[in-house]
Design a protein around this motif. Structure first.
Motif, PDB file in Angstrom:
ATOM      1  N   ALA A  84      -4.325  12.657  -5.320  1.00 52.84           N
ATOM      2  CA  ALA A  84      -3.272  13.447  -5.968  1.00 52.84           C
ATOM      3  C   ALA A  84      -1.897  12.992  -5.493  1.00 52.84           C
ATOM      4  CB  ALA A  84      -3.486  14.926  -5.686  1.00 52.84           C
ATOM      5  N   PRO A 133      -1.243  16.042 -10.794  1.00 47.99           N
ATOM      6  CA  PRO A 133      -0.482  14.840 -11.132  1.00 47.99           C
ATOM      7  C   PRO A 133      -0.294  14.707 -12.640  1.00 47.99           C
ATOM      8  CG  PRO A 133      -2.323  14.347  -9.657  1.00 47.99           C
ATOM      9  CD  PRO A 133      -2.519  15.745 -10.136  1.00 47.99           C
ATOM     10  N   ALA A 175       1.661  13.778  -7.003  1.00 46.68           N
ATOM     11  CA  ALA A 175       1.589  15.220  -6.844  1.00 46.68           C
ATOM     12  C   ALA A 175       2.013  15.643  -5.440  1.00 46.68           C
ATOM     13  CB  ALA A 175       0.169  15.712  -7.127  1.00 46.68           C
ATOM     14  N   THR A 196      -0.504  20.126  -6.422  1.00 49.15           N
ATOM     15  CA  THR A 196      -0.093  20.263  -7.807  1.00 49.15           C
ATOM     16  C   THR A 196      -0.844  19.214  -8.627  1.00 49.15           C
ATOM     17  OG1 THR A 196       1.768  18.757  -7.464  1.00 49.15           O
ATOM     18  CG2 THR A 196       2.187  21.114  -7.151  1.00 49.15           C
TER      19      THR A 196
END
Length: 246
Positions: free
Chosen positions: A96, A146, A101, A144
């Motif tokens: 990620a 990507p 992210a 979060t």
């Protein structure tokens, strides 16, 4: 034979139940620990399949673990090339981060056996074999989502438990490889506080492991077997990065 490389971030987090379907798909498996002096110069784009396992560290702890930044840079090149890559727990968080992210400490520890809540993309992916199957979760960090990836499922505590980018790149926050491996005892011995922080206790977790472990591993093996059978290779792109390595 095709080559598969396992990156271990700690000795007690190995490929476990996923080894069988990877070997049955014709891969010769090798392994390297991040503590190995050779790791710093390893070309991560080279193996046909790269598998990054878990660990207790956080992606954001790069001052404490300098190898994280180095691994992220090389992993980013591999993901840009679309080379087949699997990340599990910390390995998924590294993927990620390499894709842009944010990885951060979540509000809850998630430790125990429960199913993944698959979305429509998850049901149409190899994760379909995990539907309604309690699998092991053991993490406190999250991320979060990507850009340009497909979320595949969630849990009752965290929105993102898996994602993929095309057929070759798969990130799993959970541990469907664990359920028959004796290293589970080492996890409890290493992180007893995580079990307590998650609201559980050692006896209940061991009982859940005995009850759900074999079913979880069987489903996890089917998932990985299907995933490795559908890789898409780009000979032109592969030859380009190989030429650069030379």
């Amino acid at each position: 034979m095709k080559s598969a490389l396992i990156i271990r971030h700690v000795p007690y987090e190995g490929v476990a139940g996923y080894r069988q379907p990877i070997e049955e798909a014709g891969y010769l498996i090798d392994r390297i620990d991040v503590s190995d002096p050779a790791f710093s110069s390893l070309e991560l784009r080279e193996p046909d399949l790269l598998i990054m396992m878990g660990g207790p560290m956080g992606v954001y702890e790069q001052d404490q673990y300098p190898w994280i930044a180095c691994q992220l840079r090389r992993l980013r090149h591999r993901l840009e090339a679309g080379r087949p890559t699997l990340g599990v727990c910390f390995g998924a968080q590294m993927m990620a981060a390499a894709l842009g992210a944010e990885v951060y400490a979540g509000p809850h520890k998630e430790v125990g056996f429960h199913p993944i809540r698959l979305n429509a993309a998850g049901i149409s992916s190899p994760l379909r074999h995990l539907e309604d199957v309690p699998v092991l979760h053991w993490h406190g960090d999250t991320f979060t989502m990507p850009d340009n990836v497909e979320p595949l499922g969630s849990s009752h505590l965290y929105e993102y438990q898996a994602f993929r980018r095309g057929p070759n790149i798969l990130a799993l926050q959970f541990h469907a490889e664990m359920g028959e491996d004796e290293r589970f005892d080492a996890w409890i011995e290493e992180w007893p506080e995580s079990v307590i922080e998650a609201g559980g206790d050692e006896a209940s977790l061991r009982a859940a492991h005995d009850l759900h472990g074999p079913t979880a591993v069987a489903a996890g093996r089917k998932m990985i077997a299907e995933w490795v059978s559908q890789f898409a290779f780009n000979p032109s792109a592969d030859s380009q990065w190989l030429a650069r390595c030379e």
